[in-house]
Design an enzyme around this catalytic site. Structure first.
Site, short mmCIF file in Angstrom:
data_model
loop_
_atom_site.label_atom_id
_atom_site.label_comp_id
_atom_site.label_asym_id
_atom_site.label_seq_id
_atom_site.Cartn_x
_atom_site.Cartn_y
_atom_site.Cartn_z
N HIS A 195 50.57 -43.87 100.44
CA HIS A 195 50.34 -44.08 99.00
C HIS A 195 48.86 -44.39 98.84
O HIS A 195 48.40 -45.48 99.17
CB HIS A 195 51.23 -45.25 98.54
CG HIS A 195 51.03 -45.67 97.13
ND1 HIS A 195 51.51 -46.87 96.63
CD2 HIS A 195 50.42 -45.05 96.08
CE1 HIS A 195 51.18 -46.98 95.35
NE2 HIS A 195 50.52 -45.88 95.00
N GLY A 236 53.89 -58.54 96.41
CA GLY A 236 54.43 -59.82 95.95
C GLY A 236 54.34 -60.08 94.46
O GLY A 236 54.47 -61.22 94.03
N MET A 257 55.21 -46.71 89.47
CA MET A 257 54.76 -48.07 89.82
C MET A 257 55.41 -49.06 88.87
O MET A 257 55.33 -48.90 87.65
CB MET A 257 53.24 -48.19 89.70
CG MET A 257 52.44 -47.49 90.78
SD MET A 257 52.83 -47.99 92.47
CE MET A 257 52.56 -49.77 92.43
N ASP A 271 58.08 -48.58 93.12
CA ASP A 271 57.25 -49.42 93.99
C ASP A 271 56.71 -50.62 93.23
O ASP A 271 55.96 -50.46 92.26
CB ASP A 271 56.09 -48.54 94.50
CG ASP A 271 55.16 -49.27 95.47
OD1 ASP A 271 55.45 -50.41 95.84
OD2 ASP A 271 54.13 -48.66 95.84
N HIS A 313 56.25 -47.03 104.20
CA HIS A 313 55.33 -46.81 103.09
C HIS A 313 54.00 -47.45 103.46
O HIS A 313 53.94 -48.62 103.84
CB HIS A 313 55.94 -47.45 101.84
CG HIS A 313 55.17 -47.27 100.57
ND1 HIS A 313 55.22 -46.11 99.81
CD2 HIS A 313 54.35 -48.11 99.91
CE1 HIS A 313 54.46 -46.26 98.74
NE2 HIS A 313 53.91 -47.46 98.77
N MET A 357 44.22 -48.89 99.94
CA MET A 357 43.50 -49.41 98.76
C MET A 357 42.00 -49.39 99.01
O MET A 357 41.56 -49.74 100.11
CB MET A 357 43.93 -50.85 98.49
CG MET A 357 45.42 -51.00 98.30
SD MET A 357 45.81 -52.72 97.97
CE MET A 357 47.59 -52.62 97.80
N GLY A 373 57.70 -55.16 93.29
CA GLY A 373 58.59 -56.21 92.81
C GLY A 373 60.07 -55.91 92.97
O GLY A 373 60.90 -56.50 92.27
N SER A 429 57.28 -57.40 100.27
CA SER A 429 57.61 -58.79 100.57
C SER A 429 59.12 -58.99 100.74
O SER A 429 59.54 -59.78 101.59
CB SER A 429 57.05 -59.71 99.47
OG SER A 429 57.25 -59.15 98.20
N SER A 477 57.11 -51.40 102.83
CA SER A 477 55.65 -51.30 102.75
C SER A 477 55.02 -52.19 103.80
O SER A 477 55.14 -53.42 103.74
CB SER A 477 55.18 -51.73 101.36
OG SER A 477 53.78 -51.93 101.40
N MET A 498 45.95 -45.42 96.92
CA MET A 498 45.45 -46.07 95.70
C MET A 498 43.94 -46.06 95.79
O MET A 498 43.28 -47.11 95.92
CB MET A 498 46.01 -47.51 95.63
CG MET A 498 47.50 -47.52 95.28
SD MET A 498 48.25 -49.12 95.56
CE MET A 498 48.62 -48.98 97.29
N ASP A 504 50.26 -48.33 102.26
CA ASP A 504 49.46 -48.53 101.04
C ASP A 504 47.96 -48.56 101.35
O ASP A 504 47.47 -49.52 101.95
CB ASP A 504 49.84 -49.86 100.39
CG ASP A 504 51.18 -49.80 99.70
OD1 ASP A 504 51.38 -48.91 98.86
OD2 ASP A 504 52.03 -50.66 99.99
C1 DX5 Z 1 51.33 -52.44 95.38
C2 DX5 Z 1 51.74 -51.54 96.51
C3 DX5 Z 1 53.13 -51.78 96.96
C4 DX5 Z 1 53.36 -53.15 97.54
C5 DX5 Z 1 54.75 -53.56 97.16
O1 DX5 Z 1 50.11 -52.07 94.90
O2 DX5 Z 1 51.66 -50.16 96.12
O3 DX5 Z 1 53.62 -50.78 97.83
O4 DX5 Z 1 53.22 -53.21 98.94
O5 DX5 Z 1 54.93 -54.88 97.50
P1 DX5 Z 1 56.12 -55.75 96.89
O6 DX5 Z 1 57.40 -55.05 97.25
O7 DX5 Z 1 55.96 -57.07 97.57
O8 DX5 Z 1 55.93 -55.80 95.41
ZN ZN Z 2 52.73 -48.59 97.40
#
Ligand code: DX5
Ligand code: ZN
Length: 218
Positions: free
Chosen positions: A66, A145, A137, A175, A31, A35, A177, A198, A6, A68, A33
Site C-alpha cells: 500500500h 491505531g 480507507m 483499511d 499488508h 509512507m 480502525g 493494531s 498490516s 502512501m 504500508d
Molecule cells: C494507515 C495504514 C493502515 C494501518 C492500519 O495509514 O494504511 O494499514 O496499518 O492500522 P490499524 O488497523 O491499527 O488502524
Molecule cells: Zn494500509
C-alpha cells in the site's frame, strides 16, 4: 474473505517469529504500508523489509503493498522487484491515475487503487475496470491505531452496489480502525478484504486471528 495484517504494527525485532504465528493461524496475506512523509505525515519503510519477508515466507504469503507516497509510479518497479504481488496507489497521490495504474499492471503485479475517507468514489469511475482491488480507507492514512470513521460503511456499500451494477469482480479492501468488534458490519456492507494492524498485533496474535476468523471464516 481475506485478512491482511498490516506489518506496520509488528514488532520488528521479532518480525519473522510473528509472521510464523500469522501463517500458522491461517493468514495468507500481509499488508505492507509504505509512507513517504509527504503524501502522509509519517515515514515507515522502503523495499528492504518487503524483500526480507518475501525471502522468508513469499511462498506462504501474498504481499500487498500500500503505497502512501506522492507519485507512486516512481516506486512501482522497486516494490515489484522486492516481491509485491499487489501494489495499491492512492488516487489522490497521482497526477495521472491511468498512467500510474498502467505502470503497476505493466510490472506484472495486481493493481489496487486507494481512496481516502474524504475522496468520493466517482474519482475512480474511469479506471475502475482496470483494477484488481479498490481500497477504501476508513481512517485518514498515516498512522496505525486510529478510530474507524463511521461514514465509510455507507461508502463501502455504495462501492459494492456499483461493482455489482458494472458486473466487475475487483476486491473491496477496507483499511483503518478495523477490529473483531466492527468487522461484521464492514463485511455486511460488501468488503471481502480486511486490513488490520493494531487489532492483529497487540497482545496475543494467534488469539486475535482466531477472533477475526470466527467472523470472517478465512
Ligand atoms: C494507515 C495504514 C493502515 C494501518 C492500519 O495509514 O494504511 O494499514 O496499518 O492500522 P490499524 O488497523 O491499527 O488502524
Ligand atoms: Zn494500509
Amino acid at each position: 474473505m481475506r485478512l491482511a495484517p498490516s506489518v506496520l504494527s509488528a514488532d520488528f525485532t521479532r518480525l519473522g517469529e510473528q509472521l510464523d504465528v500469522l501463517t500458522a493461524s491461517g493468514v495468507d496475506c500481509i499488508h505492507y504500508d509504505v509512507m513517504d512523509g509527504d503524501f502522509v505525515p509519517a515515514l515507515s519503510f522502503g523495499d528492504t523489509i518487503l524483500k526480507n519477508i518475501k525471502d522468508r515466507c513469499g511462498d506462504k504469503l501474498f504481499l500487498d503493498a500500500h503505497l502512501m507516497v506522492t507519485e507512486p509510479a516512481r516506486f512501482v518497479e522497486v516494490f515489484r522487484k522486492a516481491g509485491a504481488d499487489n501494489i495499491t496507489v492512492h488516487a489522490e497521490a497521482c497526477k495521472h491515475i491511468d498512467r500510474s495504474l498502467q505502470a503497476v499492471i505493466d510490472s506484472g503485479a495486481q493493481a489496487g487503487i486507494a481512496l481516502n475517507p474524504g475522496t468520493p468514489l466517482e474519482m475512480i469511475s474511469e479506471v475502475i475496470h482496470k483494477v484488481d482491488l479498490v481500497l477504501i480507507m476508513s481512517v485518514n492514512p498515516g498512522f496505525g491505531g486510529q478510530k474507524y470513521i463511521e461514514y465509510c460503511t455507507d461508502k463501502i456499500a455504495r462501492l459494492s452496489k456499483w461493482k455489482k451494477d458494472l458486473g466487475l469482480d475487483f476486491s473491496i479492501q477496507v483499511d483503518g480502525g478495523v477490529s473483531p468488534a466492527n468487522v461484521k458490519k464492514i463485511l455486511d456492507a460488501g468488503a471481502d478484504n480486511i486490513v488490520a494492524g493494531s487489532a492483529v498485533f497487540k497482545n496475543d496474535i494467534a488469539a486475535n486471528c482466531a477472533d477475526f476468523r470466527e467472523i470472517m471464516h478465512f
